[in-house]
Design a protein around this motif. Structure first.
Motif, mmCIF file in Angstrom:
data_model
loop_
_atom_site.group_PDB
_atom_site.id
_atom_site.type_symbol
_atom_site.label_atom_id
_atom_site.label_comp_id
_atom_site.label_asym_id
_atom_site.label_seq_id
_atom_site.Cartn_x
_atom_site.Cartn_y
_atom_site.Cartn_z
ATOM 1 N N SER A 1 2.516 7.825 11.452
ATOM 2 C CA SER A 1 1.943 8.147 10.141
ATOM 3 C C SER A 1 1.167 9.464 10.215
ATOM 4 O O SER A 1 0.491 9.741 11.210
ATOM 5 C CB SER A 1 1.011 7.019 9.680
ATOM 6 N N ASN B 1 -6.670 1.220 2.067
ATOM 7 C CA ASN B 1 -6.167 -0.151 2.062
ATOM 8 C C ASN B 1 -5.933 -0.728 3.456
ATOM 9 O O ASN B 1 -6.066 -1.947 3.660
ATOM 10 C CB ASN B 1 -4.861 -0.230 1.263
ATOM 11 N N SER C 1 0.835 -1.212 0.000
ATOM 12 C CA SER C 1 0.000 0.000 0.000
ATOM 13 C C SER C 1 0.863 1.253 0.000
ATOM 14 O O SER C 1 1.037 1.921 1.019
ATOM 15 C CB SER C 1 -0.935 -0.006 1.208
ATOM 16 N N LYS C 2 1.396 1.586 -1.158
ATOM 17 C CA LYS C 2 2.173 2.812 -1.280
ATOM 18 C C LYS C 2 1.247 4.004 -1.513
ATOM 19 O O LYS C 2 1.523 5.126 -1.109
ATOM 20 C CB LYS C 2 3.167 2.697 -2.447
ATOM 21 N N LYS C 3 0.129 3.747 -2.200
ATOM 22 C CA LYS C 3 -0.887 4.766 -2.430
ATOM 23 C C LYS C 3 -2.188 4.296 -1.778
ATOM 24 O O LYS C 3 -2.359 3.124 -1.480
ATOM 25 C CB LYS C 3 -1.098 4.997 -3.931
ATOM 26 N N SER C 4 -3.108 5.218 -1.572
ATOM 27 C CA SER C 4 -4.401 4.901 -0.943
ATOM 28 C C SER C 4 -4.187 4.129 0.353
ATOM 29 O O SER C 4 -4.846 3.120 0.612
ATOM 30 C CB SER C 4 -5.286 4.088 -1.905
ATOM 31 N N VAL C 5 -3.252 4.607 1.177
ATOM 32 C CA VAL C 5 -2.903 3.912 2.419
ATOM 33 C C VAL C 5 -4.112 3.797 3.335
ATOM 34 O O VAL C 5 -4.382 2.734 3.910
ATOM 35 C CB VAL C 5 -1.746 4.646 3.126
#
Length: 550
Positions: free
Chosen positions: A397, A343, A336-340
């Motif tokens: 985060s 996801n 999950s690099k995008k839309s963390v």
């Protein structure tokens, strides 16, 4: 786009000429989704011409061509009046085989007995119109379309019924239960039409069919199951559970049992495996936590001795479903690099609730996520690739929802014990959660959850040798460092302290930092001036390395 001559063929041409023209039109506009140069009156004439032809006694192949052309027009949201007229929608519903009406002898569904390709193309048109038009949404909610789809669910065991018909039935039902204009559909599907039961039957039928043939779910079967799981999510979200309803409880028990099978099922591709797990996790979030026990299956003594993989057994129960959830978490953490947020929040939420409300699940997750510390205590908790490392990294985060869920998951695994949380994550990483819960002054359990009182020392020899030099702020072992104040006179120390206060005051006035003191409630409270910090002794993080308990 259709020329004037094409329009004439549409209105009055022979069937072979019509078939030829429509085939060419569909090929030329296969990837077209808007017609800015098409005048509204011309578009209306084309649509009405197609509707007229669909009402005639044409060959199935010609009807399919008409519907394919009609579907191209449904892609555009502008000038949809003729597309969503009552005449158009009733015709499409009839061709799709989901027309529903009440007869003198009871409710009846008129099923299309002709070519199934016609049904599929009509379904595709309906999907586009429902997605793009509130008029179509409202009409389909009231005209019996939903009842027709639910009734056809009973025929899904027919081997001659095409997969595409099942899939687009479910896509129509998903859209109607998902869109805000059709909110009243959810309880009707769930309770009045018994859709809950029928949808579970289809999932069970699909799984049993693959199990009997000892094959993996095909990509098509995964797609169908995914649509059904999305519908079940829609009809269970934000709906109050009926109190003391034995039938409802039985439904949830059976559903969770089916979800367990979906977590463990084999799929043709790895991509589809994680796709079905994603939809399964989303639905689990809606399930009352009392029924999470159904994710575990009891193992008797003969079962325990007979299983090859001993890791799946814990406390006399088969933990394969929980292993699957943890594997899915690991996969999402790695990919999950995008839309963390999208996801990670579902799976973290699912594991938090499962661990908080089921003792066996929590103990097993703790073994897998927070095993006894050994030589890794020399590394920062967020360094590495284990689940503990990746979750600790999430504690800082910038995405609040993800940070909070990761922190709560680890806190629950620590039985909401502050010192144990600091031991595994470091005070710096978990200080946000402790501040949020008012635990900055405390060194005992939060005691919000109900946890077992059993306890056993799980500190390893490696950790015991190093723990006296573990920095509680960073959570790792560090070598002794020289005292920076050593050798300074009292005047020098006072000067350095004044410089520090001046710097903090400057940063506060610039709005860069906000100094705080820990109040009696264990939460940080802002101070108006840095000199207020001198009014009470500094609160240092405490880390009593008590024995871990499962």
């Amino acid at each position: 786009m259709m020329s004037e001559s094409d329009v004439q063929v549409l209105l009055s041409g022979s069937e072979p000429d019509l078939q030829s023209m429509l085939t060419r039109f569909s090929v030329e506009n296969d990837k077209v989704f808007a017609f800015p140069d098409l005048k509204p009156d011309v578009k209306e004439k084309c649509v009405n011409g197609l509707l007229m032809r669909l009402d005639q006694n044409l060959l199935p192949a010609t009807i399919v061509s008409c519907l394919q052309a009609f579907r191209i027009f449904t892609r555009e949201k502008m000038h949809m009046e003729s597309l969503v007229s009552e005449r158009a929608l009733r015709l499409l519903i009839r061709l799709a085989g989901i027309e529903y009406y009440a007869s003198e002898h009871g409710d009846t569904v008129t099923m299309q007995n002709g070519n199934q390709d016609v049904m599929v193309e009509a379904q595709k048109c309906l999907c586009n119109l429902i997605f793009n038009s509130t008029v179509a949404q409202q009409f389909c909610c009231k005209c019996g379309c939903v009842e027709g789809v639910v009734q056809r669910l009973k025929t899904y065991g027919d081997p001659d019924l095409k997969f595409q018909i099942k899939f687009f039935d479910m896509r129509i039902l998903f859209l109607l239960t998902a869109l805000p204009t059709c909110m009243e559909i959810r309880p009707r599907v769930r309770y009045e039409l018994h859709g809950f039961t029928y949808l579970m039957e289809v999932l069970d039928l699909t799984l049993r069919g693959c199990e009997e043939r000892s094959i993996a779910l095909s990509d098509e079967e995964v797609d169908l199951c995914s649509e059904i799981l999305k519908i079940l999510f829609n009809i269970t979200v934000a709906l109050e559970k009926k109190s003391a309803d034995e039938e409802e409880d039985a439904h949830f028990m059976r559903l969770v049992s089916i979800l367990r099978d979906l977590l463990l099922c084999r799929t043709a591709t790895k991509e589809k495996k994680y796709e079905i797990r994603s939809h399964t996790v989303n639905l689990l979030i809606n399930i009352p936590t009392d029924f999470y026990e159904e994710l575990l299956t009891p193992l008797n003594e003969s079962d325990v001795h007979g299983i090859e993989n001993k890791d799946i057994e814990y406390d006399g129960k088969n933990m394969e479903a929980i292993i699957s959830l943890l594997d899915f978490l690991q996969y999402r953490l790695e990919t999950s690099k995008k839309s963390v947020k999208e996801n990670l929040t579902p799976i973290l939420h699912c594991l938090v609730e499962a661990s908080r409300h089921n003792c066996s699940i929590r103990k097993f997750c703790r073994i897998k996520v927070l095993p006894p510390l050994r030589s890794e205590v020399c590394m920062l908790p967020e360094e590495g690739t284990t689940l503990r490392n990746r979750l600790c990294k999430l504690l800082t985060s910038p995405i609040t929802e993800v940070k909070d869920l990761a922190a709560h998951f680890l806190f629950v695994l620590c039985k909401e014990n502050v010192s144990r949380m600091i031991k595994y994550t470091g005070y710096g990483n978990c200080s946000g959660l402790l501040a949020q819960l008012g635990l900055l002054r405390l060194n005992e359990s939060y005691n919000k959850g109900e946890y077992s009182s059993d306890s056993e020392d799980s500190d390893t020899e490696e950790y015991t040798e190093l723990k006296d030099k573990v920095n509680p702020v960073t959570g790792r072992w560090e070598e002794d460092k020289p005292n920076p104040l050593e050798g300074m006179s009292e005047e020098q120390k006072e000067y350095e302290a004044e410089q520090l206060l001046q710097t903090m005051d400057k940063l506060q006035k610039q709005g860069i930092i906000q100094p705080c003191r820990v109040g009696e409630d264990g939460k940080p409270h802002p101070v108006e001036h840095v000199l207020e910090l001198l009014g009470s002794p500094a609160t240092e993080p405490s880390c009593t390395h008590d024995s871990d308990s499962n």
